[in-house]
Design a protein around this motif. Structure first.
Motif, mmCIF file in Angstrom:
data_model
loop_
_atom_site.group_PDB
_atom_site.id
_atom_site.type_symbol
_atom_site.label_atom_id
_atom_site.label_comp_id
_atom_site.label_asym_id
_atom_site.label_seq_id
_atom_site.Cartn_x
_atom_site.Cartn_y
_atom_site.Cartn_z
ATOM 1 N N ALA A 108 -9.321 -1.723 -13.943
ATOM 2 C CA ALA A 108 -9.027 -2.066 -12.550
ATOM 3 C C ALA A 108 -7.650 -2.708 -12.432
ATOM 4 O O ALA A 108 -6.875 -2.399 -11.524
ATOM 5 C CB ALA A 108 -10.104 -3.004 -12.008
ATOM 6 N N THR A 139 -5.018 0.023 -12.900
ATOM 7 C CA THR A 139 -4.916 0.914 -11.746
ATOM 8 C C THR A 139 -4.276 0.227 -10.543
ATOM 9 O O THR A 139 -3.342 0.744 -9.924
ATOM 10 C CB THR A 139 -6.314 1.434 -11.356
ATOM 11 N N ARG A 140 -4.799 -0.974 -10.223
ATOM 12 C CA ARG A 140 -4.344 -1.643 -9.011
ATOM 13 C C ARG A 140 -2.950 -2.231 -9.157
ATOM 14 O O ARG A 140 -2.116 -2.154 -8.253
ATOM 15 C CB ARG A 140 -5.337 -2.747 -8.632
#
Length: 271
Positions: free
Chosen positions: A96, A99-100
């Motif tokens: 996460a 990705t973020r």
């Protein structure tokens, strides 16, 4: 016969994070019935095979924090082959983040422990600065990474605290004509000491403001120009006797002076 419920905590570092998470979850299921077996510093395939073999003997779960991709993939593969439930506690959140925030993880074990060590070094340095502030205990002079000397109101205490947050152990000693400097000041290497000086006009202004804040008259001897000249003259003699580098703090912010201190000391030694 009641089956024993076992969770194997597996980590390529100490495994404290994984064990803490498992205990937190176990409390939601009357966690006293769960047996946790920690396997720390797992760093090769043989270590993983040992865990797989043990987990096969029990009605168990493997909860792991492995950041080395090859080891993680091998553990996942072997757990699937053996029908063992293996739970990755880190990678979903790491993915996460990646990705973020568009960042790539280090995949290096033990970084949390290094951060903890840095934190505790900072706390130790702050406690040191408080204990050996304003010449309270001259024994700190010989233990300090940096010793600051100067007359009153040359930012010795704020500088000590600022440098402590950089994990340097700092002692500071006020130089007062009526009080002989501690012997320890002349026993330490000159590279460990920094003298702080200030212009008489600036010091006069600072001391007047200090007296005003205390509700005292600005004509007190503490702020008199003659007294200030005497103190500065005395301080410079002590600094020359010590042989330490000298920095003028007039009109400088604490951050700026701290940067100068570290620059000066880098020339004298390697941090």
């Amino acid at each position: 016969m009641e089956r024993k419920e076992v969770v194997y905590v597996v980590s390529d570092s100490v495994g404290e994070t994984a064990e803490f998470v498992v205990k937190a979850v176990a409390t939601q299921f009357n966690g006293g019935q769960i047996e946790i077996r920690r396997n720390s510093y797992v760093d090769d395939i043989e270590d993983i095979e040992d865990v797989i073999m043990l987990a096969n003997k029990d009605y168990s779960i493997i909860a792991y924090t492995i950041v080395i991709p090859a080891l993680k993939e091998y553990l996942d593969k072997r757990a699937r082959e053996e029908g063992i439930l293996a739970v990755d506690l880190l990678n979903p959140l790491m993915n996460a983040f990646e990705t973020r925030f568009n960042k790539v993880p280090h995949h290096s074990p033990g970084l949390m422990r290094k951060l903890d060590e840095e934190y505790f070094r900072k706390i130790e340095a702050i406690e040191f600065a408080v204990k050996y502030d304003d010449g309270r205990d001259p024994r700190g002079i010989t233990k300090a990474d940096i010793v600051l000397i100067g007359v009153s109101r040359t930012s010795k205490t704020p500088l000590s605290m600022y440098l402590a947050h950089k994990r340097f152990k700092v002692a500071n000693v006020p130089l007062v004509p009526e009080v002989p400097p501690p012997d320890e000041l002349f026993e330490i290497p000159r590279k460990n000491c920094i003298g702080l000086i200030i212009s008489p006009d600036k010091l006069n202004d600072i001391r007047k403001e200090r007296l005003k804040a205390l509700g005292l008259g600005s004509q007190a001897n503490y702020a008199s120009y003659e007294r200030i000249l005497d103190e500065l003259d005395y301080a410079e003699k002590i600094m020359k006797r010590v042989g330490c580098p000298i920095i003028n703090v007039s009109n400088k912010a604490v951050e700026e002076t701290a940067g100068l201190i570290l620059e000066v000391l880098k020339k004298e030694r390697s941090f």
